[in-house]
Enzyme design. Structure first.
Site: not given
Ligand code: BGC
Length: 465
Positions: A175, A210
């Site tokens: 992200k 989360d």
């Molecule tokens: C992460 C996860 C997370 C999801 C939603 C992903 O990029 O790898 O750990 O739960 O985003 O936030």
């Protein structure tokens, strides 16, 4: 224009006036984004196999991270806990008061995480987290002492290799985070170290994803909750798995039957075996800061949908099929066509697509647009948005098939900006789920589970105590 012979269940934007070359380009792109029922089922099947591989061995593409949360909330839990949530658009600090009877009250504060913190040295990021905890305690007059530290659940929403309820090392960032110095390190240790150095009397007792938080928080209120899901900046899911099925969990002993598994489904099909990759997806991936990673996330999540749509629009511009071959400085910029714009464009039901015009001409500074241009833009947004919802359903149906859905049905708790704000996302998922699961899909409720991750982290801190 002649109707396109496709199997789309959604009504797609049509065009009142366009040339043969427009028509064939749009037909071709439409076809590329289509996922018919057979393909959807195939993806779902492969997903289920990948889940089972992840349960068997460490280091698989779909990581199936054991959360070490074995208790299912009964709704009777009581107590006050802190929760710190990093991984969505904002950083969130909460004080959660579990009141029993499924009731809960939360005091919370959001803090910004700047790009320089996301991409600078990780120890600065963790120091900033500790500062936010400190600020929150003083702003809300919460007292604590070195002898009787407050307990904090840390929602850290990135892939971690978790080895205990309060231990886990970061596998890689997602992200848009890249902060060096964290991969391979225990993130609880890093946060605790920053808190100790700043003499903040707080003990980090639980580490949760989360999705795990969302699942626990929803289960606190609805006992038949099967899955916790995030459809937001990133995407992922968590569910209760039988401990006997988690073959890779060799030295774990417990009286419990189930453990929450954080699937980390964003990485599904990094090998590119089944996802319907177009040149627009490939371009996004190639230019991203994590190429060949988070393959499914790049098809589904809010961080990427706008960028896929932008890639399609630029392609049509380059073929002089859109905006008379003109672009703008803004539209030429990576990630400037925001997923939020897609929401507004998809919801634009004015005859002349006025809201779309405003976005294109005022926010993105395109010199002028025709109605046909705007209709094409709307169609592109629909294709990208619809594909995302259908792929979300493929993942959901695989997890649902892995679990035993009780006769009485079950709930799925979902949080995240896409599920909250993107028009028809939920309805599109529901339709695709029905294609995958048949009438059994009617027993499955897709519930909005807002802000669950804070409450969930508090519950994990409590269940771990
Ligand atoms: C992460 C996860 C997370 C999801 C939603 C992903 O990029 O790898 O750990 O739960 O985003 O936030």
């Amino acid at each position: 224009m002649t109707p396109i012979p496709l199997t789309f269940t959604d009504k797609l934007q049509e065009f009142n006036d366009c040339s043969e070359s427009h028509k064939s380009a749009i037909d071709e792109i439409t076809k590329e984004f289509e996922i018919n029922t057979d393909k959807l089922k195939k993806i779902s099947e492969h997903f289920r196999n990948e889940m089972n591989k992840g349960l068997e061995k460490h280091g698989q593409t779909v990581a199936m991270v054991p959360s070490y949360v074995t208790g299912i909330p009964t709704g009777k839990e009581v107590g006050t806990f802190l929760a710190l949530d990093l991984g969505g658009t904002n950083l969130r600090m909460c004080q959660v008061n579990l009141e029993g009877d499924g009731k809960v009250s939360v005091r919370q504060q959001k803090y910004k995480v700047s790009d320089s913190l996301k991409n600078g040295e990780a120890r600065h990021l963790f120091d900033y987290l500790a500062d936010c905890v400190d600020k929150f305690l003083s702003e809300f007059n919460i007292s604590s002492s070195a002898e009787d530290k407050l307990k904090l659940g840390f929602t850290f929403s990135f892939p971690v290799d978790q080895t205990a309820i309060n231990k886990g090392s970061l596998i890689y960032w997602t992200k848009g985070y890249t902060a060096p110095g964290a991969v391979g390190k225990d993130v609880v240790f890093m946060l605790q170290d920053s808190l100790n150095r700043k003499v903040v009397p707080v003990e980090v007792t639980a580490l949760v994803n989360d999705t795990v938080g969302t699942l626990l928080a929803h289960a606190y209120k609805h006992s038949n909750t099967l899955l916790g899901v995030i459809l937001g900046t990133g995407t992922n899911g968590a569910y209760f798995e039988k401990i006997s099925n988690i073959k890779k969990l060799k030295s774990f002993s417990s009286n419990a039957d189930h453990m929450v598994i954080n699937i980390e489904w964003g990485a599904f099909d990094n090998e590119r075996k089944v996802l319907p990759l177009t040149m627009f997806d490939n371009k996004l991936d190639r230019k991203s800061n994590n190429p060949r990673k988070q393959a499914l996330e790049k098809f589904i999540s809010g961080m990427y949908l706008g960028e896929i749509a932008r890639n399609v629009l630029l392609n049509l511009i380059d073929r002089t099929l859109l905006f008379d071959g003109f672009s703008s400085k803004d539209l030429n910029n990576q990630y400037y066509f925001e997923t939020e714009y897609m929401s507004t464009i998809e919801a634009d039901d004015t005859n002349t697509l006025e809201k779309t015009k405003r976005i294109l001409e005022e926010s993105l500074n395109l010199p002028s647009t025709t109605l046909t241009d705007r209709q094409i833009v709307k169609r592109v947004c629909q294709l990208v948005g619809l594909r995302a919802a259908r792929l979300s359903a493929a993942a959901l149906s695989a997890v649902i098939s892995q679990c035993n859905v009780p006769e009485s049905g079950c709930n799925i708790g979902i949080d995240g900006s896409l599920f909250l704000f993107y028009p028809s996302f939920k309805e599109r998922i529901k339709r695709a789920l029905k294609e995958c699961l048949g009438p059994n899909a009617d027993k499955i409720e897709l519930d909005l589970a807002p802000d669950g991750s804070g409450v969930g982290a508090a519950l994990a801190a409590m269940l771990s105590a």
